[in-house]
Design a protein around this motif. Structure first.
Motif, PDB file in Angstrom:
ATOM      1  N   LEU A  51      49.271 -59.744  11.297  1.00 17.23           N
ATOM      2  CA  LEU A  51      49.949 -59.477  10.039  1.00 17.23           C
ATOM      3  C   LEU A  51      49.044 -59.765   8.855  1.00 17.23           C
ATOM      4  O   LEU A  51      48.135 -60.603   8.933  1.00 17.23           O
ATOM      5  N   GLU A  52      49.297 -59.061   7.764  1.00 18.39           N
ATOM      6  CA  GLU A  52      48.729 -59.417   6.466  1.00 18.39           C
ATOM      7  C   GLU A  52      49.906 -59.819   5.587  1.00 18.39           C
ATOM      8  O   GLU A  52      50.943 -59.144   5.577  1.00 18.39           O
ATOM      9  N   SER A  60      58.898 -52.431  12.585  1.00 17.15           N
ATOM     10  CA  SER A  60      58.010 -51.591  11.776  1.00 17.15           C
ATOM     11  C   SER A  60      56.875 -51.033  12.633  1.00 17.15           C
ATOM     12  O   SER A  60      56.603 -51.507  13.740  1.00 17.15           O
ATOM     13  N   LYS A  61      56.224 -49.998  12.107  1.00 11.57           N
ATOM     14  CA  LYS A  61      55.100 -49.369  12.811  1.00 11.57           C
ATOM     15  C   LYS A  61      53.798 -49.991  12.351  1.00 11.57           C
ATOM     16  O   LYS A  61      53.720 -50.581  11.273  1.00 11.57           O
ATOM     17  N   GLY A  63      50.547 -50.540  10.538  1.00  9.72           N
ATOM     18  CA  GLY A  63      50.116 -50.034   9.244  1.00  9.72           C
ATOM     19  C   GLY A  63      51.225 -49.982   8.217  1.00  9.72           C
ATOM     20  O   GLY A  63      50.976 -49.736   7.031  1.00  9.72           O
ATOM     21  N   GLU A  64      52.476 -50.227   8.649  1.00 10.21           N
ATOM     22  CA  GLU A  64      53.618 -50.157   7.731  1.00 10.21           C
ATOM     23  C   GLU A  64      53.786 -51.479   6.984  1.00 10.21           C
ATOM     24  O   GLU A  64      53.598 -52.557   7.541  1.00 10.21           O
ATOM     25  N   ILE A  65      54.139 -51.368   5.699  1.00 11.60           N
ATOM     26  CA  ILE A  65      54.370 -52.560   4.867  1.00 11.60           C
ATOM     27  C   ILE A  65      55.872 -52.759   4.708  1.00 11.60           C
ATOM     28  O   ILE A  65      56.592 -51.844   4.306  1.00 11.60           O
ATOM     29  N   VAL A  66      56.331 -53.950   5.051  1.00 15.15           N
ATOM     30  CA  VAL A  66      57.757 -54.266   4.955  1.00 15.15           C
ATOM     31  C   VAL A  66      58.097 -54.585   3.497  1.00 15.15           C
ATOM     32  O   VAL A  66      57.338 -55.279   2.814  1.00 15.15           O
ATOM     33  N   LYS A 103      48.631 -54.788  13.502  1.00 15.99           N
ATOM     34  CA  LYS A 103      48.456 -54.386  14.901  1.00 15.99           C
ATOM     35  C   LYS A 103      49.444 -55.130  15.786  1.00 15.99           C
ATOM     36  O   LYS A 103      49.728 -56.311  15.577  1.00 15.99           O
ATOM     37  N   LYS A 104      49.962 -54.419  16.770  1.00 15.54           N
ATOM     38  CA  LYS A 104      50.815 -55.020  17.795  1.00 15.54           C
ATOM     39  C   LYS A 104      49.974 -55.187  19.060  1.00 15.54           C
ATOM     40  O   LYS A 104      49.460 -54.216  19.612  1.00 15.54           O
ATOM     41  N   ASN A 105      49.787 -56.441  19.473  1.00 14.44           N
ATOM     42  CA  ASN A 105      48.969 -56.735  20.657  1.00 14.44           C
ATOM     43  C   ASN A 105      49.858 -56.798  21.892  1.00 14.44           C
ATOM     44  O   ASN A 105      50.677 -57.707  22.035  1.00 14.44           O
TER      45      ASN A 105
END
Length: 487
Positions: free
Chosen positions: A227-228, A323-324, A326-329, A345-347
């Protein structure tokens, strides 16, 4: 005649009679893209009865509501898919239409007077204690139903109840007494409880590694998320007295004491200021959110969390998980801050190495080995074990089985009284109970248990009756289906 029923005998689920109530109050549960036909279409023909898409969907909606009440918050459309509720609903609607076709053959019918009498039983249709047509139409509209559809549904349900009345059972006192004596039969037993905690095992590294190799797919890493994150602490809105007063006048019903009385402006002032600050901060957070989307602002931190350690409230964690990449919540508020989060990224889950899985695999392997040794020990001792003698044990004697939790004792007694062997063993989670029946006798008749016994007897008789009835009906009425049930 080759019918759908004969080609799909596995569909038949024998159930106790259900007096269905037409659906009002919770709204239809749809299933997204409709894969079983078009609205207004027919999904099956049972005898001379057409089963409409609406009837099938209503059955699904009712079933979904029942399961939702059973499972509570954990129930979802995804779980409904796993349980194949669409298929279950389809089987049930076919079963009901077989019974309705039988009612047609007997000449049974429901009159408009029958429907009118039923409608006045629904409180949601009443106004000032009387049935109100305008309220009736309004409530149905809120539930996406028309009066015609609802009354057709009501007619089907009333007809089902008429057929049910033909088969109402009332066991005699002699039947109830005899079954009571049989259900609550009493045994004098000897038992010995063997516990896996008393078993010692020596875990050898090569055997453990072999076990891990055979079960490595059971040892997977947890899904994690890169996450960012950007945080915006609560900002001061510098609200004027006019702002505070205007907010109070508009929302004062939200500011109450514990006894329900509305707080005065002075009493609510600090809370109002905080709410106005939060509202102001939200506006600023949305501005930052748009700037980030336009690449005019940046996130502050990069972090990775396992799914179980996501630090936000459940509803906000769910937004992130759904969320996908690259998507920002959108900004959300908690802990006196607004957070803007981007899923980078989803690991996905990966098989753990032997070293990573070693501690978990060791526990599991020990459990398997203890269970194996416990069973071997039980088998070797079964013939001539010396245990504790317990007299006059019945199905409800859970408190007499010392050494077992109530749940364990209940399972043991259930298996004991279901067994046809004089001696044997009952496997529990981490225990095995050896038993020997020394003597059996019918219990004394206890009238206080009549209701339980009568219910059991009616259930047994109805299941047998229903099974025989459905066998007859499946050979009497043809079913033509437009649905292929999923395996």
């Amino acid at each position: 005649m080759i019918t759908w029923m004969q080609r799909h005998k596995k569909w038949l689920v024998i159930t106790i009679w259900i007096s269905t109530i037409a659906f009002v109050g919770a709204g239809f549960v749809g299933w997204g893209s409709y894969e079983y036909g078009k609205q207004g279409g027919v999904v099956a023909v049972v005898g001379d009865r057409e089963v409409s898409v609406e009837e099938y969907q209503q059955e699904y909606s009712n079933l979904y509501e029942q399961y939702s009440k059973m499972f509570g918050p954990m129930f979802s459309k995804e779980l409904a898919e796993q349980l194949k509720l669409k298929d279950v609903a389809y089987r049930q609607v076919l079963q009901k239409n077989l019974i309705l076709s039988y009612a047609d053959s007997l000449g049974l019918d429901i009159t408009n007077e029958d429907i009118a009498k039923e409608l006045v039983k629904y409180n949601v249709f009443l106004k000032d204690g009387k049935f109100d047509k305008e309220t009736y139409i309004k409530v149905l509209g809120q539930n996406k139903m028309t009066p015609k559809d609802f009354e057709e549904s009501l007619k089907r349900n009333l007809l089902l109840q008429k057929v049910q009345m033909l088969f109402e059972l009332n066991p005699s006192n002699v039947e109830v007494e005899n079954l009571s004596k049989l259900l609550f039969i009493e045994d004098d037993i000897s038992i010995k409880i063997l516990n896996s905690n008393d078993i010692k095992v020596d875990v050898k590294q090569e055997e453990l590694k072999k076990y891990w190799e055979e079960n490595k797919n059971s040892y997977m890493s947890e899904i994690s998320y890169d996450l960012e994150v950007k945080e915006l602490p609560l900002l001061t809105a510098n609200s004027t007295e006019e702002d505070i007063k205007a907010h109070y006048e508009k929302f004062k019903i939200d500011y109450k004491h514990e006894d329900g009385k509305i707080k005065s402006l002075e009493e609510a002032k600090n809370l109002i200021i905080k709410d106005l600050d939060e509202k102001y901060t939200k506006t600023e957070a949305l501005k930052v959110f748009l700037k980030i989307k336009k690449d005019e602002d940046k996130f502050e931190t990069k972090v990775t969390y396992k799914e179980s350690t996501l630090p936000f409230m459940d509803e906000n964690n769910t937004k992130i998980l759904e969320s996908k990449e690259g998507e920002i919540v959108k900004p959300f508020f908690e802990k006196d801050k607004y957070f803007i989060v981007k899923l980078t990224k989803k690991n996905l889950s990966q098989t753990l190495t032997f070293e990573q899985a070693s501690s978990l695999a060791t526990k599991d392997y020990e459990k398997v080995m203890k269970s194996k040794k416990l069973e071997e020990l039980a088998t070797s001792q079964l013939k001539d074990f010396k245990g504790i003698d317990i007299s006059t044990v019945s199905r409800d004697s859970v408190n007499k089985i010392v050494g077992l939790e109530q749940k364990e004792a209940g399972k043991f007694l259930n298996e004991l009284f279901s067994s046809t062997s004089k001696d044997g063993m009952v496997k529990l989670e981490d225990k095995i109970v050896l038993y020997r029946i020394n003597n059996s006798k019918f219990s004394n008749y206890n009238k206080a248990k009549d209701d339980v016994v009568k219910g059991t007897l009616i259930q047994l008789q109805e299941e047998e009756l229903m099974m025989n009835l459905m066998k007859k009906l499946e050979n009497s009425f043809e079913i033509q289906s437009s649905i292929q049930e999923k395996e």
